[in-house]
Design an enzyme around this catalytic site. Structure first.
Site, mmCIF file in Angstrom:
data_model
loop_
_atom_site.group_PDB
_atom_site.id
_atom_site.type_symbol
_atom_site.label_atom_id
_atom_site.label_comp_id
_atom_site.label_asym_id
_atom_site.label_seq_id
_atom_site.Cartn_x
_atom_site.Cartn_y
_atom_site.Cartn_z
ATOM 1 C CG ASP A 4 -20.526 -22.954 -3.212
ATOM 2 O OD1 ASP A 4 -20.005 -23.947 -3.763
ATOM 3 O OD2 ASP A 4 -19.905 -21.919 -2.953
ATOM 4 C CD GLU A 5 -18.447 -22.975 -8.197
ATOM 5 O OE1 GLU A 5 -17.683 -22.500 -7.360
ATOM 6 O OE2 GLU A 5 -18.081 -23.490 -9.267
#
Length: 352
Positions: free
Chosen positions: A100-101
Site C-alpha cells: 500500500d505504499e
DNA sequence: TCTGGGGTCCTAGGACCC
DNA sequence: TCTGGGGTCCTAGGACCC
C-alpha cells in the site's frame, strides 16, 4: 524532490469496493483464530480504538457492531499491482515499500507538486481508491508529510517546516524511531523531536553508540540522504504460524515444521530461487523467541534438504516448553543471482 | 490488551585466515 | 612463548517497518 503515496486503509478500502453496502460502517480486516490481530481497520472502526495489530478479540469488544472480514492477500496483491502500474505510468522511478505504499522520485519533473497531484488523481480515477500523498526534499520528509492529513490528504513540506511542525511531537512520529528508542529517550529526559534535535552528537554517541546516536540526531533534524531503489531483490523468504493453541512435544512440532517447509519450498521452487542458509524460529508461550540457523555450502530449495536441516535444528533445540509459533526461513537468496550491485543505499550509515 | 506474518538491517562475539 | 591486527564469514538476538 520525492513523494510518498500511501493508500488509505488499503485492505478495507479494497474490500469495500466488493461490498459497497458496508460503506460508512466500522469494518475490520482480521483473521478469525483466537490469536488473530487486526490487519486494517476502517476510519469508522478506528474511532472505537481499533487499529492495526489490535487483537481481534479485543476489537470485537471495543466495537461489537464492526463487520469483520477475513484477509484475502491474493486479492490485495492484485489490486496493489494495479496501483503501482498507475504510479509507474506517471513517474519513471518508483520505489515500492509495501502493498500500500511507494515512493516516487520527482527529480526529473518540473512542477513536481502539480505532478504529484496528477498522480494522486490518476490513482483514484483508475482504481477508485484514495491515497494520502506527502511531498518533500527527502523520503523522510515526504513520509511524515503524508501522515499529516489522512485520509485523502496532500501535503508538501520542506525540511525546516517538518522540523518546526514536529518539534513538539513524540520522536515516534519519525519512521526508524520505534517504541524501544522512544522509551530510552524518555528515560534520558528527551520527550520531543525538538529536544532530540538539540542533543549534541557527543551525548548521543554516549547514549546510543557511534552509529545509532548520530543517526537519531539526523532523523530528528529531518536530514535524510537515503538513496532511491527502484528494484529490490528479496534476500530471504520465510513461513511462520502462530498456533491457535500452544503445541507440546517434538512430534507435533515436527509435523507443523514439515508443513511450513513444504509451503516455503513450493514457492521457492516455482520461482527457481535457492538459498544457502536455513533457519527456524520458535516462540514459546511466554513469547520468548529463539532462532537457529545453519549455512550450507550450496544454495538449496528442495524439500528434502530443507526439511532435514530444519528438523535437525529443531531437534537440537529440543523445545521443552509449550510453543506458540514456529517458523522456517531460507536466506542468502539474492547471492547466486548476480543481482546487479544496485546502488548501495546505506540505511543507517549514509553520508556522514 | 496476552501480542500476526513477512521482511530488512544492525550488533556482538567467535572462528578462522593471513 | 607470547603477542597482534585486519578481514571475512557465520550465528543469535534485537529493533523496526508495512
Amino acid at each position: 524532490m520525492y513523494a510518498l503515496v500511501d493508500m488509505d486503509a488499503f485492505y478495507v478500502s479494497v474490500e469495500l469496493q466488493r461490498r459497497p453496502e458496508l460503506r460508512g460502517r466500522p469494518v475490520v480486516v482480521a483473521g478469525s483464530g483466537p490469536r488473530a490481530v487486526v490487519t486494517t481497520a476502517s476510519y469508522e472502526a478506528r474511532r472505537f480504538g481499533v487499529f492495526s495489530a489490535t487483537p481481534a478479540e479485543r476489537a470485537r469488544r471495543l466495537c461489537p457492531d464492526a463487520v469483520f472480514i477475513p484477509p484475502d492477500f491474493d486479492h490485495y496483491r492484485a489490486r496493489s499491482r494495479e496501483v503501482m502500474a498507475v504510479l509507474r505510468a506517471h513517474v519513471d522511478r518508483v520505489e515500492v515499500v509495501g502493498l500500500d505504499e511507494a515512493y516516487l522520485d520527482l527529480s526529473g519533473l518540473e512542477r513536481h507538486r502539480a505532478a504529484a497531484r496528477r498522480v494522486k488523481a490518476a490513482v483514484r480515477e483508475a482504481t477508485g481508491l484514495t491515497c494520502s500523498v506527502g511531498v518533500g526534499p527527502s523520503k523522510l520528509v515526504a513520509k511524515v508529510a503524508s501522515d499529516l492529513e489522512k485520509p485523502d490528504g496532500f501535503t508538501e513540506l520542506t525540511a525546516g517546516e517538518a522540523r518546526r511542525r514536529f518539534a513538539g511531537s513524540s520522536p515516534a512520529v519519525v519512521p526508524g524511531i520505534g517504541p524501544k528508542t522512544v522509551a530510552r529517550l524518555e528515560d534520558l529526559g528527551v520527550a520531543t523531536l525538538g529536544a532530540l534535535a538539540a542533543v549534541s552528537d557527543t551525548r548521543l554517541c554516549e547514549w546510543f553508540g557511534p552509529r545509532l546516536g548520530p543517526y537519531l540526531g539526523r532523523l530528528a533534524r529531518f536530514e535524510d540522504t537515503r538513496g532511491f531503489e527502484t528494484a529490490r531483490v528479496a534476500k530471504s523468504e520465510s513461513r511462520e504460524t502462530t498456533f491457535d493453541h500452544d503445541l507440546h512435544g517434538l512430534p507435533q512440532l515436527e509435523a507443523a515444521l514439515r508443513r511450513l517447509v513444504g509451503e516455503l519450498c513450493t514457492t521457492l521452487g516455482r520461482q527457481e530461487r535457492r538459498g544457502r542458509t536455513i533457519g527456524i524460529k520458535v516462540r514459546f508461550s511466554d513469547f520468548a523467541t529463539v532462532t537457529r540457523a545453519r549455512t550450507l555450502d550450496e544454495a538449496v530449495n528442495d524439500i528434502g534438504t530443507v526439511s532435514a536441516v530444519a528438523l535437525d535444528l529443531l531437534r537440537r533445540l529440543g523445545p521443552r516448553r509449550p510453543v506458540r509459533l514456529l517458523g522456517v526461513r531460507v536466506a542468502g537468496l539474492a547471492e547466486g543471482r548476480r543481482a546487479a550491485p544496485a546502488a548501495r543505499d546505506d540505511q543507517l550509515s549514509l553520508s556522514v
